[in-house]
Design an enzyme around this catalytic site. Structure first.
Site, short mmCIF file in Angstrom:
data_model
loop_
_atom_site.label_atom_id
_atom_site.label_comp_id
_atom_site.label_asym_id
_atom_site.label_seq_id
_atom_site.Cartn_x
_atom_site.Cartn_y
_atom_site.Cartn_z
N GLY A 169 -16.03 -81.77 -79.09
CA GLY A 169 -17.18 -82.54 -78.61
C GLY A 169 -17.32 -83.83 -79.39
O GLY A 169 -16.83 -83.93 -80.52
N GLN B 92 -21.34 -91.23 -82.83
CA GLN B 92 -20.17 -91.00 -83.68
C GLN B 92 -19.11 -92.10 -83.53
O GLN B 92 -18.23 -92.23 -84.37
CB GLN B 92 -19.53 -89.64 -83.38
N CYS C 149 -17.64 -80.74 -87.85
CA CYS C 149 -17.98 -81.98 -87.14
C CYS C 149 -16.94 -83.04 -87.47
O CYS C 149 -16.56 -83.18 -88.63
CB CYS C 149 -19.37 -82.43 -87.58
N LEU C 150 -16.50 -83.78 -86.46
CA LEU C 150 -15.51 -84.84 -86.69
C LEU C 150 -16.04 -85.91 -87.64
O LEU C 150 -15.27 -86.60 -88.30
CB LEU C 150 -15.10 -85.48 -85.36
N HIS D 41 -25.00 -78.94 -80.62
CA HIS D 41 -24.46 -79.79 -81.70
C HIS D 41 -24.42 -81.26 -81.27
O HIS D 41 -24.88 -82.15 -82.00
CB HIS D 41 -23.07 -79.28 -82.07
N GLU D 42 -23.90 -81.50 -80.07
CA GLU D 42 -23.75 -82.90 -79.62
C GLU D 42 -25.10 -83.52 -79.28
O GLU D 42 -25.33 -84.69 -79.57
CB GLU D 42 -22.79 -82.99 -78.41
N HIS E 36 -26.80 -84.78 -82.28
CA HIS E 36 -26.31 -86.10 -82.73
C HIS E 36 -27.14 -87.24 -82.12
O HIS E 36 -27.34 -88.27 -82.75
CB HIS E 36 -24.85 -86.32 -82.32
ZN ZN Z 1 -20.67 -83.49 -84.76
#
Ligand code: ZN
Length: 159
Positions: free
Chosen positions: A46, A51, A88-89, A130-131, A134
């Site tokens: 995701g 991000q 998380c990226l 999660h997304e 963000h």
């Molecule tokens: Zn993330």
């Protein structure tokens, strides 16, 4: 299409609240395509627009069952709970257990501007939460019950 630079924790943009998309124009469509490519390239499941440095309410998710491209996603229902490991990226090297709803219902627009409703459980429910976090400047580490290191992860995979 292009791979965009993924912002990491030190970047204060990750802490800002994203704005709703009020017009799905070429810029937004290009953003979505780039985000999907960036997510696949980074082997993530995701990615949210902040991000890649864009404060718009757009997320892409693919937990293995196909790509979701969601504009202005909103959780309209949550049910039950699940605790599992998350990463998380934008936070390389950090993992931890996070409590999420077991089931969520999310409403959003697709890239054509059509309303979509997604009922999800398990990993997809987790990824949606999660997304969407963000988009409100919330990172998973804010919600971690217990941080998990490499050793612990190896043990769990064996067991
Ligand atoms: Zn993330």
């Amino acid at each position: 299409m292009a791979i965009r630079n993924i912002r990491t924790d030190e970047d204060e943009i990750l802490r800002k609240v994203s704005k709703s998309v009020d017009e799905i124009n070429q810029r937004i469509l290009t953003l979505i395509k780039d985000m999907a490519q960036t997510m696949y390239d980074a082997k993530g499941v995701g990615l949210a627009a902040p991000q890649v440095g864009v404060l718009k309410r757009v997320v892409v998710i693919d937990v293995g069952g196909g790509l979701f491209e969601l504009i202005n996603p909103e959780i309209v229902k949550k049910e039950g709970e699940q605790i599992d490991i998350e990463g998380c990226l934008s936070l390389p090297g950090i993992m931890g257990d996070v409590k999420r709803p077991e089931i969520v219902v999310v409403e959003a627009l697709d890239p054509k501007g059509e309303k979509v409703t997604i009922q999800a459980d398990g990993l997809l429910a987790r990824a949606l939460c999660h997304e969407i976090d963000h988009l409100d400047g919330i990172l998973f580490k804010d919600r971690v019950i217990k941080f998990v290191d490499e050793d612990e992860l190896r043990k769990r995979r064996k067991g």
